[in-house]
Design an enzyme around this catalytic site. Structure first.
Site, PDB file in Angstrom:
ATOM      1  N   GLU A   1      49.492  14.839  42.438  1.00 46.27           N
ATOM      2  CA  GLU A   1      49.001  15.068  40.803  1.00 46.27           C
ATOM      3  C   GLU A   1      48.385  13.623  40.352  1.00 46.27           C
ATOM      4  OE1 GLU A   1      48.523  17.297  38.717  1.00 46.27           O
ATOM      5  OE2 GLU A   1      48.443  15.570  37.302  1.00 46.27           O
TER       6      GLU A   1
ATOM      7  N   CYS B   1      53.413  15.885  47.097  1.00 48.16           N
ATOM      8  CA  CYS B   1      53.425  15.938  45.688  1.00 48.16           C
ATOM      9  C   CYS B   1      54.845  16.710  45.047  1.00 48.16           C
ATOM     10  CB  CYS B   1      52.224  17.043  45.348  1.00 48.16           C
ATOM     11  SG  CYS B   1      52.274  17.506  43.536  1.00 48.16           S
TER      12      CYS B   1
ATOM     13  N   SER C   1      41.817  16.827  38.497  1.00 47.91           N
ATOM     14  CA  SER C   1      42.557  18.176  38.326  1.00 47.91           C
ATOM     15  C   SER C   1      43.937  17.932  38.087  1.00 47.91           C
ATOM     16  CB  SER C   1      42.154  18.947  39.603  1.00 47.91           C
ATOM     17  OG  SER C   1      43.171  20.004  39.410  1.00 47.91           O
TER      18      SER C   1
ATOM     19  N   CYS D   1      51.467  26.555  46.844  1.00 43.49           N
ATOM     20  CA  CYS D   1      50.668  25.106  47.321  1.00 43.49           C
ATOM     21  C   CYS D   1      51.427  24.502  48.548  1.00 43.49           C
ATOM     22  CB  CYS D   1      50.553  24.015  46.333  1.00 43.49           C
ATOM     23  SG  CYS D   1      49.872  22.483  46.688  1.00 43.49           S
TER      24      CYS D   1
ATOM     25  N   CYS E   1      54.736  23.410  43.072  1.00 40.60           N
ATOM     26  CA  CYS E   1      54.019  24.955  42.846  1.00 40.60           C
ATOM     27  C   CYS E   1      54.176  25.747  43.893  1.00 40.60           C
ATOM     28  CB  CYS E   1      52.492  24.577  42.452  1.00 40.60           C
ATOM     29  SG  CYS E   1      52.145  23.558  41.069  1.00 40.60           S
TER      30      CYS E   1
ATOM     31  N   ASN F   1      44.262  30.256  49.646  1.00 42.21           N
ATOM     32  CA  ASN F   1      44.592  30.103  51.039  1.00 42.21           C
ATOM     33  C   ASN F   1      45.889  30.335  51.339  1.00 42.21           C
ATOM     34  OD1 ASN F   1      41.779  29.127  51.475  1.00 42.21           O
ATOM     35  ND2 ASN F   1      42.272  27.737  50.210  1.00 42.21           N
TER      36      ASN F   1
ATOM     37  N   CYS G   1      36.771  15.392  48.701  1.00 45.08           N
ATOM     38  CA  CYS G   1      38.132  15.849  47.792  1.00 45.08           C
ATOM     39  C   CYS G   1      39.320  15.157  48.227  1.00 45.08           C
ATOM     40  CB  CYS G   1      38.122  17.367  48.351  1.00 45.08           C
ATOM     41  SG  CYS G   1      39.749  18.226  47.737  1.00 45.08           S
TER      42      CYS G   1
ATOM     43  N   CYS H   1      41.858  24.109  50.091  1.00 43.13           N
ATOM     44  CA  CYS H   1      42.883  23.748  48.987  1.00 43.13           C
ATOM     45  C   CYS H   1      44.330  24.077  49.223  1.00 43.13           C
ATOM     46  CB  CYS H   1      42.579  24.278  47.543  1.00 43.13           C
ATOM     47  SG  CYS H   1      41.134  23.449  47.077  1.00 43.13           S
TER      48      CYS H   1
ATOM     49  N   SER I   1      44.857  23.267  36.176  1.00 40.98           N
ATOM     50  CA  SER I   1      45.278  24.398  36.994  1.00 40.98           C
ATOM     51  C   SER I   1      46.086  25.284  35.933  1.00 40.98           C
ATOM     52  CB  SER I   1      46.157  23.726  38.171  1.00 40.98           C
ATOM     53  OG  SER I   1      45.498  23.154  39.016  1.00 40.98           O
ATOM     54  N   LEU I   2      45.621  26.425  35.669  1.00 42.26           N
ATOM     55  CA  LEU I   2      46.244  27.309  34.797  1.00 42.26           C
ATOM     56  C   LEU I   2      46.858  28.385  35.707  1.00 42.26           C
ATOM     57  CD1 LEU I   2      46.375  27.662  31.834  1.00 42.26           C
ATOM     58  CD2 LEU I   2      44.701  29.465  31.774  1.00 42.26           C
ATOM     59  N   HIS I   3      46.153  29.257  36.111  1.00 44.46           N
ATOM     60  CA  HIS I   3      46.702  30.340  37.081  1.00 44.46           C
ATOM     61  C   HIS I   3      47.363  31.532  36.401  1.00 44.46           C
ATOM     62  CE1 HIS I   3      45.305  27.460  39.832  1.00 44.46           C
ATOM     63  NE2 HIS I   3      46.383  26.712  40.013  1.00 44.46           N
TER      64      HIS I   3
END
Ligand code: SAH
Ligand code: SF4
Length: 336
Positions: A153, A102, A184, A109, A106, A283, A95, A324, A207-209
């Protein structure tokens, strides 16, 4: 590691030399130019002088050994994280990161909280997989899968990400099938459109969420620029062009997006033939709480009853803060 001058050193030499050097690096995972015995000695000396193969990294291994986190220092001192997940079926998934931080902000995150410093170069993206390739070589294993689910991203660093994908995919080098590579995105539609034209069988994850603009907008600032109507149109076009199912990443946030209404919303928004849903356990990074176990099960069952294929992401590496959204924040804190 510093390979930025590789091209310069190889300039004017026959094309097979470049291929030879790259095979040493990206197929045999050689760590020292002196071991590249089939190269002329003066070329080896020049490579040693201009390039560096040493990867400066701190390594953290989880108690059961299934997760290896690496904190790599880049030549300008920036630090990035990458994680190796070792699955019981023999897959070894790296990963990896594509940016230092970034910019997308979000709210759930940790990487998003850092802001962004810069894009990674193609070689800096490669360095992460190379580290794990060298690590696994010692036991005769290889990295089998790569996911861009670390820091950053991918669609904001499109050319370097795709240049990297081509080296991974190349039969002369890593020889990794495109189907083993996942990109992603938080939903940058220009990138999704470009990817649709690549004629590559890589996996796209979105990534919809949340299935509503109102809620998604609160979680992900990108939704203001690209609301769901535009995003869905782009994803459906993508499916029609590429013909591969798209993975919907869905973070389970207690009381925020884990209700019956959300199941109904997903049912209305997504075609079961075109999308499958991957439920991600949150997380904690401060702002929200993870959904409760029984509710995740209920949510999953209800989606399955609607006809969706649903997978659930196992939490790797929580003990070593390798999960993540947790990448890099700890070290940043220490510096303050
Ligand atoms: N920027 C890209 C890829 C990196 S993030 C993207 O957003 O898709 C990779 C995945 O980790 C995304 O699905 C993201 O929503 C998820 N993620 C971010 N923070 C998380 C957290 N705290 N817990 C669990 N998953 C998280
Ligand atoms: Fe960036 Fe992805 Fe984190 Fe959002 S979830 S801030 S896009 S890394």
């Amino acid at each position: 590691m510093d390979l930025e001058k590789l091209k310069e050193v190889l300039e004017g030499m026959p094309a097979f030399r470049e291929k030879q050097v790259k095979q040493f690096l990206f197929k045999n995972f050689v760590e020292d130019f002196d071991e590249m015995l089939s190269l002329p000695k003066d070329l080896r000396e020049k490579l040693k002088e201009k390039c560096s193969l040493e990867i400066t990294a701190e390594v953290f291994i989880s108690e059961n050994g299934d997760t290896v986190k690496v904190l790599i220092s880049l030549t300008d001192g920036a630090r990035i994280e990458a994680v190796l997940m070792r699955h019981e079926d023999g897959r070894n998934t790296a990963c990896i990161s594509c940016q230092v931080g970034c910019p997308m902000g979000c709210t759930f995150c940790a990487t998003g909280k850092m802001g962004v410093t810069r894009n990674l170069t193609l070689f800096e993206i490669l360095e992460q997989v190379l580290f794990f390739s060298r690590y696994l070589k010692k036991e005769g294993a290889v990295v089998t899968n790569v996911v861009f689910m670390g820091m950053g991203e991918p669609m904001l660093n499109y050319d370097n990400v795709m240049g990297f994908v081509r080296i991974l995919n190349d039969k002369n080098y890593f020889n990794m099938g495109a189907r083993h590579i996942s990109i992603s995105t938080c939903g940058l539609i220009e990138g999704i459109k470009r990817l649709a034209e690549e004629k590559l069988q890589v996996n796209l994850a979105i990534s919809l969420h949340s299935p509503t603009d109102e809620k998604r907008g609160r979680l992900m600032p990108v939704n203001a620029k690209y609301p769901l109507a535009i995003l869905m149109e782009t994803l459906n076009d993508y499916y029609e062009k590429v013909g591969r199912k798209i993975m919907v990443e869905y973070l389970m946030l207690d009381g925020v997006n884990d209700t019956d209404e959300d199941v109904e919303g997903l049912h209305k928004l997504l075609s079961k033939e075109r999308f499958f849903i991957n439920l991600i356990m949150y997380n904690p990074t401060g702002m929200f709480s993870p959904s409760l176990g029984w509710n995740v099960k209920r949510f999953k069952d209800n989606l399955e009853k609607k006809g969706f294929t649903v997978t659930q992401r196992y939490r790797y590496g929580r003990g070593i803060k390798a999960a993540c959204g947790q990448l890099a924040i700890e070290k940043k804190k220490c510096e303050c």
